[in-house]
Design an enzyme around this catalytic site. Structure first.
Site, mmCIF file in Angstrom:
data_model
loop_
_atom_site.group_PDB
_atom_site.id
_atom_site.type_symbol
_atom_site.label_atom_id
_atom_site.label_comp_id
_atom_site.label_asym_id
_atom_site.label_seq_id
_atom_site.Cartn_x
_atom_site.Cartn_y
_atom_site.Cartn_z
ATOM 1 N N ASP A 148 30.770 41.505 42.492
ATOM 2 C CA ASP A 148 31.506 41.652 43.222
ATOM 3 C C ASP A 148 31.437 42.791 44.404
ATOM 4 O OD1 ASP A 148 32.762 39.448 42.212
ATOM 5 O OD2 ASP A 148 34.991 39.933 42.290
ATOM 6 N N CYS A 161 30.787 40.869 33.959
ATOM 7 C CA CYS A 161 31.527 41.216 35.126
ATOM 8 C C CYS A 161 32.499 40.093 35.516
ATOM 9 C CB CYS A 161 30.459 41.568 36.097
ATOM 10 S SG CYS A 161 29.705 43.164 35.681
ATOM 11 N N LYS A 195 33.910 37.517 37.399
ATOM 12 C CA LYS A 195 34.015 36.014 37.451
ATOM 13 C C LYS A 195 33.368 35.329 36.102
ATOM 14 C CE LYS A 195 36.389 36.910 40.777
ATOM 15 N NZ LYS A 195 36.016 38.456 40.718
ATOM 16 N N CYS A 239 31.809 48.352 35.676
ATOM 17 C CA CYS A 239 32.333 49.404 36.244
ATOM 18 C C CYS A 239 33.468 50.228 35.501
ATOM 19 C CB CYS A 239 32.840 49.102 37.591
ATOM 20 S SG CYS A 239 31.431 48.566 38.816
ATOM 21 N N GLU A 284 38.060 39.260 47.917
ATOM 22 C CA GLU A 284 39.071 40.582 47.539
ATOM 23 C C GLU A 284 39.060 41.616 48.679
ATOM 24 O OE1 GLU A 284 37.106 42.353 44.062
ATOM 25 O OE2 GLU A 284 37.746 40.998 42.887
ATOM 26 N N SER A 310 40.618 43.981 44.506
ATOM 27 C CA SER A 310 39.814 44.342 43.444
ATOM 28 C C SER A 310 40.626 44.981 42.488
ATOM 29 C CB SER A 310 38.557 45.236 43.999
ATOM 30 O OG SER A 310 38.097 46.114 42.916
#
EC number: 4.2.1.9
Length: 557
Positions: A78, A119, A121, A192, A442, A468
């Site tokens: 993303d 991550c 999705k 992240c 997003e 996000s």
């Protein structure tokens, strides 16, 4: 065994012959066949290390007396897809992942499955597939990355980099300082490091009971994650022997508990979208009003980036998800402790020995950040079917101001950068919902630009798109009905006064019903942005955000 369909009986000689070509021996046909659903992709830092994870999982499955078969799904990063057409593919990729896992597993009659997501999705896509297929399944995510440190020792993460762009644009930092943040924001493999969507979903996977304790917070580079892999194979064998399946685990009560953790941690607003989709796959009648009820009874105990400077490594150091759940369990009526999980034990047993090791990171019930949860469901004439705000990521609880309207994210970002948005404005980004986007992109770039320019507490942003998990500020998303469906957000005009009241859970535009009716009669649906390919099909089939943005099956009657 389920896999006997492809390996037992004289008529399955062709099937066995093909399987022997993959390296199987006769003795393997008496063992459970296990699907190893991996998501190794080199361009996604949260997945770059998962090829090695896959090898470890297969070794653990063999050691447990079962036969592993690894396959891969697609994935979208993303962060890399942000701010261009790539973001339109992010949410739709969830459906492709779910469909592809269903296809491989059901075509080959596996007995059980271990999923290796990480991550945004990819985790919910695999979870949707697990509930759809409903064979014994355990999740082992790739784990979070550590936070970074600039050359000056400042703790940074991906949201720092996005906000750095706005700060540079407004002259608050130099190009060299932006480069320093860029170089250190994402220091390793892993998802992240803040309470963004990936980590939010991996934490929810743990509390739902599909993943083992520690799944949400143990870092990607921590050797303890390898121990989780070994445990996952052992636990999967127990689940197969006891015939415990995902739909036995993911009940309405489990979803209540997942949202309870979400509220306690102030997770990503995307968790609402994905968990509603999980409920749909599980055949459960679960809606946003029930989420709101959970929010009202669960205190906000833990603020993680972008709401604070704490990161997932700090959560892990402070006791992890189990410690948060243990603290929550002290309040009557918050958790359902006697439901079964992927460990083969109850949630109560899973958290029995957990404790908070740092009360600065994880607050006690006696000292919450707020008495209610870190996510709120808003309703009103601007969002009749609901909208979502990450209330734990803003100190502003009421905001009223004039609309500045943009009909796409690109238009909005350009307008923000050109100074068209000022203190006191309500930025409206519409026609970015599931159908209108298409793909419900997003809005991290606009929110980060606003925050980076120092307007985070002075400008609100509304959208029928998503945010996000790294977004913060007065950001209201998932507005339903969306603009492309003729929702009120499509009827707004420049300068209309909008009121956001977080405490009262209201989202209203200050115009009369008569005026809204007049505008609705005059409104014309814009031409679809995409008419062909996957996005064209997606726009035709996707449902509203308030039902999880799942794909509807056509009525063949």
């Amino acid at each position: 065994m389920r896999s006997d369909m492809i390996k037992k009986g004289f008529d399955k000689a062709p099937h066995r012959s093909l399987l022997k070509a993959t390296g199987l021996k006769d003795e393997d046909f008496d063992k459970p066949f296990i699907a190893i659903c991996n998501s190794f992709i080199e361009i996604i830092p949260g997945h770059k290390h998962l090829n090695e994870f896959g090898k470890l999982v297969k070794e653990a499955v063999r050691a447990a007396g079962m036969v592993p078969f690894e396959f891969n799904t697609i994935g979208v990063d993303d962060g890399i897809a942000m701010g261009h057409i790539g973001m339109r593919y992010s949410l739709p990729s969830r459906e492709i992942i779910a469909d592809s896992v269903e296809t491989v597993v059901n075509a080959h009659w596996f007995d059980g499955m271990i999923c290796i997501p990480n991550c945004d999705k990819i985790t919910p896509g695999m979870m949707m597939a697990a509930l759809r297929i409903n064979i014994p399944t355990v999740f082992v995510s790739g784990g979070p990355m550590a936070a970074g440190k600039t050359s000056k020792g400042e703790v940074v993460d991906l949201s720092s980099v996005f906000e750095g762009v706005g700060a540079y644009q407004s002259g608050k930092i130099s190009e060299e300082e932006l480069k320093d943040i860029e170089d250190h924001g994402c220091p390793s493999c892993g998802s992240c490091s803040g309470m963004f969507t990936a980590n939010s979903m991996n934490c929810l996977c743990e509390v739902l009971g599909l993943a083992l304790p520690g799944n949400g917070s143990i870092l990607a580079i921590d050797p303890r994650r390898e121990e989780l892999i070994k445990q996952a194979a052992e636990k999967l064998k127990i689940l197969i022997e006891r015939d415990i399946k995902p739909r036995d685990i993911v009940t309405e009560e489990a979803i209540d508990d997942a949202f309870a953790l979400d509220m306690a941690m102030g997770g990503s607003t995307n968790t609402v979208l994905h968990t509603l989709a999980l409920a749909h796959e599980a055949g459960l009648d679960y809606d946003m009003s029930r989420i709101d009820a959970v929010s009202r009874r669960v205190p906000h105990l833990c603020k993680v980036s972008p709401a604070s400077n704490w990161h997932m490594e700090d959560i892990d150091r402070a006791g992890g998800i189990s410690a948060i759940l243990k603290e929550m369990s002290r309040k009557e009526g918050v958790l359902h402790l006697d439901r079964i999980t992927a460990t083969g034990q109850t949630l109560r047993e899973n958290i029995a020995h957990a404790e908070i090791k740092d009360k600065e990171v994880i607050h006690s019930l006696e000292n919450p950040h707020s008495e209610e949860g870190g996510l709120r469901i808003l309703k009103g004439n601007l969002a009749k079917d609901g909208a979502v705000i990450k209330s734990g990521a803003t100190e502003v609880k009421r905001f009223e101001g004039p609309c500045v309207i943009f009909n796409s994210q690109d238009e909005a970002l350009a307008g923000i950068m050109l100074g068209k948005v000022k203190k006191g404005d309500v930025v409206v980004i519409r026609y970015e919902g599931p159908r209108g986007g298409p793909g419900m992109p997003e809005m991290l770039a606009p929110t980060s630009a606003i925050a980076g320019m120092g307007l985070g507490a002075d400008v609100a942003l509304l959208t029928d798109g998503r945010f996000s998990g790294a977004s913060r500020g007065i950001s209201v998303g998932h507005i339903s009905p969306e603009a492309a469906a003729g929702g009120t957000i499509a009827l707004l005009e420049q300068g209309d006064i909008v009121c956001i009241d977080v405490e009262e859970r209201l989202l209203e535009v200050r115009i009369s019903d008569e005026e809204l009716d007049k505008r609705k009669k005059e409104w014309k649906r814009p031409e679809p942005k995409v008419k062909t390919g996957w996005l064209g099909r997606y726009a035709q089939m996707v449902t509203s955000a308030n039902t999880g943005a799942v794909l509807k099956v056509p009525n063949f009657d």
